[in-house]
Write an enzyme that holds these catalytic residues in place. Structure first.
Site, short mmCIF file in Angstrom:
data_model
loop_
_atom_site.label_atom_id
_atom_site.label_comp_id
_atom_site.label_asym_id
_atom_site.label_seq_id
_atom_site.Cartn_x
_atom_site.Cartn_y
_atom_site.Cartn_z
CG ASP A 199 -1.93 1.05 1.26
OD1 ASP A 199 -2.78 1.04 0.36
OD2 ASP A 199 -1.90 1.91 2.16
CD GLU A 252 10.16 -17.15 -8.80
OE1 GLU A 252 9.97 -16.00 -9.19
OE2 GLU A 252 11.29 -17.67 -8.66
C1 NOJ Z 1 -4.38 2.94 -1.05
C2 NOJ Z 1 -5.53 2.03 -0.77
O1 NOJ Z 1 -5.82 1.29 -1.91
C3 NOJ Z 1 -6.67 2.92 -0.32
O2 NOJ Z 1 -7.88 2.22 -0.24
C4 NOJ Z 1 -6.29 3.54 1.00
O3 NOJ Z 1 -7.27 4.48 1.36
C5 NOJ Z 1 -4.94 4.26 0.91
N1 NOJ Z 1 -3.96 3.53 0.17
C6 NOJ Z 1 -4.40 4.56 2.29
O4 NOJ Z 1 -3.95 3.39 2.90
#
Ligand code: NOJ
Ligand code: CA
Length: 521
Positions: A199, A252
């Protein structure tokens, strides 16, 4: 599939909260996902990516993690996660989990400790606490969800949160932070996961001294512009360390970057041989519906990854963007274009992502009642942005009334007309979106792993060759006649609508076709 399964994998994104609810509380959960593994295997995907299911106060749908090594009770238990991984593997499905390293929840023990500690203390140094400037926040950074990216605490200091105040940003210059995430990776690798979706992979390292962004309109998840808190060179060192950990496990195991960066070249830097395996191709999501735009983004994407020997990925939708049926115009047109886009996407070399429900042709729900909106964007924007709930409405599985087999109820309301779009309603209908996805995913396995040859085509048409298959896409709203590329394998439109002649074919508006062999074939 070669050993490097991820080079060509079809990866299905499960937004756990909205996939399937096993215990009847209206919220999707891990046992619910487990109960649908047969559906996913039948659909023909290679891997499942699960959005965060960790302990969380849910300030941002679980992207605010309070305990990275446990499952939130709303989603199940750690043994449910283990059982899900085992059963997925039994069904030959890989499992990718989400890791959220840019920020924790404000209820994470580290942040609780930081708030109780003194300015300048080691506990505060795990986050980005600063003194204010001229009575206001330390700099001009804005939260992606709206408002300032800083919140002031009792003793006057401010902490950084690029997202919600419930998601304080970690300080990745702190060795303890680095060590903790390496240990979290190992925790899940030891439980057998095949990879991580990272993320905000472009956000962990901030420019030295936290300089002003000095531009208006910073706040957007989809931003591609250069900013002092995104895509800093220092972030790559983290991935070099993570790659060593991934490579130290058998099989992997992969890392996938969620990185919103200005262009395909910047993205490819995350995919250098000693860094990550894949990155989401958001430039593909952003492409307008035209032959020129798609040709450009495909060429740029392939050229950029060629230099680092990584596969490109192809993404049409996810839990953060408007569903593509709606993005492409909605209604019958949106559906027509989405079917064509699916066939084009599946014809491309690399790895393809399918966001839950796109295989059912679900559209964005744009009229959810305000009182049910849960995305922090809604509150943070002062009720000017409705946020992302419209692409997170629970899936319709069966039956003729909401909640359509999702559970006993559903945390967001589903529209009545989804009765026609349930997995059950589409399963045996050869003309359904579900059948199109199943067929395309199956035939896609026969395509060569790499290589794409563009063929000459009229202005609004793309024609590309992959081994024995030619894919044509007519982007225009009018029929276009071309030389017949072969025999029809798969079409986004009714085959009867294709004006097939001995030498020519008339492609209906906004349609895609896979052709095999040569024209006599
Ligand atoms: C990207 C995620 O896909 C999204 O849903 C989230 O709000 C933000 N990152 C913050 O973690
Ligand atoms: Ca549930």
């Amino acid at each position: 599939m070669s050993n490097e399964w991820w080079r060509t994998a079809a990866i299905y994104q499960v937004y756990v909260r909205s996939f399937a609810d096993a215990n009847g509380d209206g919220i999707g959960d891990l046992p619910g996902v487990r109960s649908k593994l047969g559906y996913l295997a039948e659909l023909g995907v290679d891997a499942v990516w699960l959005t965060p299911f960790y302990t969380s106060p849910m300030a941002d749908g679980g992207y605010d993690v309070a305990d990275y090594r446990d499952v939130d009770p709303v989603f199940g238990t750690l043994s449910d996660a283990e059982a899900l991984i085992t059963e997925a593997h039994d069904r030959k499905l890989k499992v990718i989990v989400d890791i959220v390293p840019n920020h924790t929840s404000s209820q994470h023990p580290w942040f609780v400790e930081a708030l109780a500690a003194e300015p300048g203390s080691p506990a505060r140094d795990r986050y980005l606490f600063r003194d204010g400037r001229d009575g206001g926040p330390p700099n001009d950074w804005e939260s992606i969800f709206g408002g300032p990216a800083w919140t002031q605490v009792g003793d006057g200091q401010w902490y950084l949160h690029l997202f919600d105040p419930g998601q304080p940003d970690l300080n990745w210059e702190n060795p303890e932070v680095r060590a903790e995430f390496e240990s979290i990776l190992r925790f899940w690798l030891d439980r057998g996961v095949d990879g991580f979706r990272i993320d905000v992979a472009h956000g962990m390292v901030k420019a030295d001294g936290l300089p002003d962004a000095a531009c208006s309109d910073q706040a957007s998840l989809l931003t591609s512009r250069a900013l002092p808190y995104f895509d800093q060179d220092g972030v790559h060192e983290i991935y070099r360390a993570w790659r060593k950990i991934l490579d130290s496990y058998p099989g992997e195991r992969i890392g996938v970057a969620e990185a919103w960066v200005p262009n395909a070249e910047r993205l490819a830097r995350y995919l250098r041989p000693d860094e990550l395996h894949q990155a989401f191709n958001f430039h593909y999501v952003e492409a307008d519906w035209s032959a020129t735009a798609f040709r450009q983004v495909i060429d740029d994407s392939l050229a950029a990854v060629a230099g680092v020997n990584a596969p490109s990925t192809w993404v049409l939708s996810n839990h953060d963007v408007q569903r593509h049926v709606t993005r492409y115009g909605g209604g019958e047109q949106g559906m027509r274009r989405a079917r064509a886009a699916a066939l084009l996407t599946m014809a491309l070399p690399g790895s393809v992502y399918v966001y839950q429900g796109e295989e059912l042709g679900l559209e964005e729900i744009t009229d959810l009642p305000e009182e049910v909106l849960a995305d922090p964007m809604w509150e943070r924007s002062g009720h000017t942005e409705r946020g992302r709930d419209g692409c997170r409405v629970p899936l319709p599985w069966s039956g003729s009334e909401p909640p359509f087999g999702f559970g006993a109820s559903s945390w967001l309301p589903q529209p009545q007309h989804w009765a026609n779009l349930t997995a059950e309603a589409q399963r045996d209908d050869p003309d359904s979106m579900l059948a199109l996805y199943r067929e395309a995913l199956r035939r896609r396995r026969e395509l060569p792993a790499e290589g794409l040859e563009w063929l000459a085509a009229p202005e609004d048409v793309l024609a590309l060759r992959r081994g024995a298959v030619t894919c044509t896409v007519n982007f225009s709203a009018a029929p276009v006649t071309i030389a017949r590329p072969g025999s029809v394998e798969l079409a986004s439109c009714p085959v009867a609508d294709l004006g097939v002649d001995e030498d020519t074919v008339t492609l209906p508006p906004e349609s895609a076709v896979w052709w095999s062999g040569d024209r006599d074939g």
